[in-house]
Design a protein around this motif. Structure first.
Motif, PDB file in Angstrom:
ATOM      1  N   GLU A 118      36.033 100.977  62.935  1.00 13.83           N
ATOM      2  CA  GLU A 118      35.163 101.561  61.920  1.00 13.83           C
ATOM      3  C   GLU A 118      35.575 101.088  60.523  1.00 13.83           C
ATOM      4  N   TYR A 143      34.532 108.844  72.520  1.00 18.08           N
ATOM      5  CA  TYR A 143      33.600 108.603  71.425  1.00 18.08           C
ATOM      6  C   TYR A 143      33.115 109.919  70.811  1.00 18.08           C
ATOM      7  N   GLU A 144      32.859 110.905  71.642  1.00 17.70           N
ATOM      8  CA  GLU A 144      32.455 112.206  71.115  1.00 17.70           C
ATOM      9  C   GLU A 144      33.587 112.821  70.286  1.00 17.70           C
ATOM     10  N   GLY A 147      33.864 111.481  66.710  1.00 21.29           N
ATOM     11  CA  GLY A 147      32.748 111.707  65.804  1.00 21.29           C
ATOM     12  C   GLY A 147      31.497 110.885  66.003  1.00 21.29           C
ATOM     13  N   TRP A 148      31.371 110.201  67.133  1.00 23.84           N
ATOM     14  CA  TRP A 148      30.153 109.441  67.385  1.00 23.84           C
ATOM     15  C   TRP A 148      29.068 110.388  67.889  1.00 23.84           C
ATOM     16  N   VAL A 149      27.814 110.025  67.626  1.00 24.16           N
ATOM     17  CA  VAL A 149      26.664 110.852  67.994  1.00 24.16           C
ATOM     18  C   VAL A 149      25.973 110.235  69.199  1.00 24.16           C
ATOM     19  N   TYR A 172      25.835 106.273  68.272  1.00 20.95           N
ATOM     20  CA  TYR A 172      25.813 105.653  66.944  1.00 20.95           C
ATOM     21  C   TYR A 172      26.705 106.447  66.012  1.00 20.95           C
ATOM     22  N   LYS A 173      27.062 105.816  64.903  1.00 24.50           N
ATOM     23  CA  LYS A 173      27.830 106.501  63.873  1.00 24.50           C
ATOM     24  C   LYS A 173      27.446 105.915  62.522  1.00 24.50           C
ATOM     25  N   GLN A 174      27.168 106.790  61.583  1.00 19.49           N
ATOM     26  CA  GLN A 174      26.907 106.396  60.196  1.00 19.49           C
ATOM     27  C   GLN A 174      28.249 106.378  59.469  1.00 19.49           C
ATOM     28  N   ILE A 175      28.538 105.298  58.777  1.00 16.99           N
ATOM     29  CA  ILE A 175      29.765 105.194  58.002  1.00 16.99           C
ATOM     30  C   ILE A 175      29.428 104.729  56.593  1.00 16.99           C
TER      31      ILE A 175
END
Length: 178
Positions: A118, A143-144, A147-149, A172-175
């Protein structure tokens, strides 16, 4: 975590470490991981895969990270950040081939690799990360936890290394870009 060191490999280092990377990949496939390869995975096929990855690193299409045992320097895990995306998705990267040798599991290696991936993606200016993994496996839980969705499940997406379909879960993950 037991003092695992995470490193980004240069193209030259990636080429030098093909054998060690292949050993991790082969171990994962032998352990039943659905990571694009069928069993038995030969050293030749694994080496060819990693040579291609090294080429992608050289072309700046991907970032290759490894986890090493500090005492021996042995590679015990790896993950890739796939930077090359379609022109309408310059902000996105894929996370691929997050692999941890069976002997190094349950020690925080996977979580450390994901944090480093990340960070590397953020430094490359990426803000949306995507990955997929076998539904119901250890990686899905990892992954959960980090913090991944979960986006959804695709039935019969791939095959297990010894045959038979497995579902995949897309995350997915927003960074924030660095």
């Amino acid at each position: 975590m037991s003092n695992i060191a995470i490193h980004v490999l240069s193209p030259e280092e990636a080429r030098e470490q093909v054998g060690a990377l292949s050993a991790v990949l082969i171990d994962c496939v032998e352990g039943g991981a659905s990571v694009s390869f069928m069993s038995p995975l030969t050293g030749e096929r694994a080496d060819a895969f990693w040579h291609g990855v090294a080429d992608g690193v050289a072309d700046r299409e991907r970032i290759l990270l490894v986890a090493r045992e500090p005492s021996e320097g042995m590679i015990v895990g790896t993950v890739q950040v796939i930077l090359k995306q379609p022109e309408n998705q310059p902000h996105r990267a894929d996370i691929a081939k997050m692999l941890v040798h069976r002997q190094a599991r349950r020690r925080g290696v996977g979580a450390a690799l994901m944090r480093a991936a990340e960070e590397a993606a953020a430094k490359a200016g990426k803000t949306v990360l995507v990955l997929d993994t076998v539904t119901g496996g250890d990686a899905e839980r990892l992954y959960e936890r980090v913090g991944w969705v979960k986006s959804g499940v695709i039935p019969n997406y791939a095959l297990w290394p010894k045959g038979g379909f497995c579902d995949t879960t897309v995350f997915y993950k927003q960074i924030s870009a660095a």
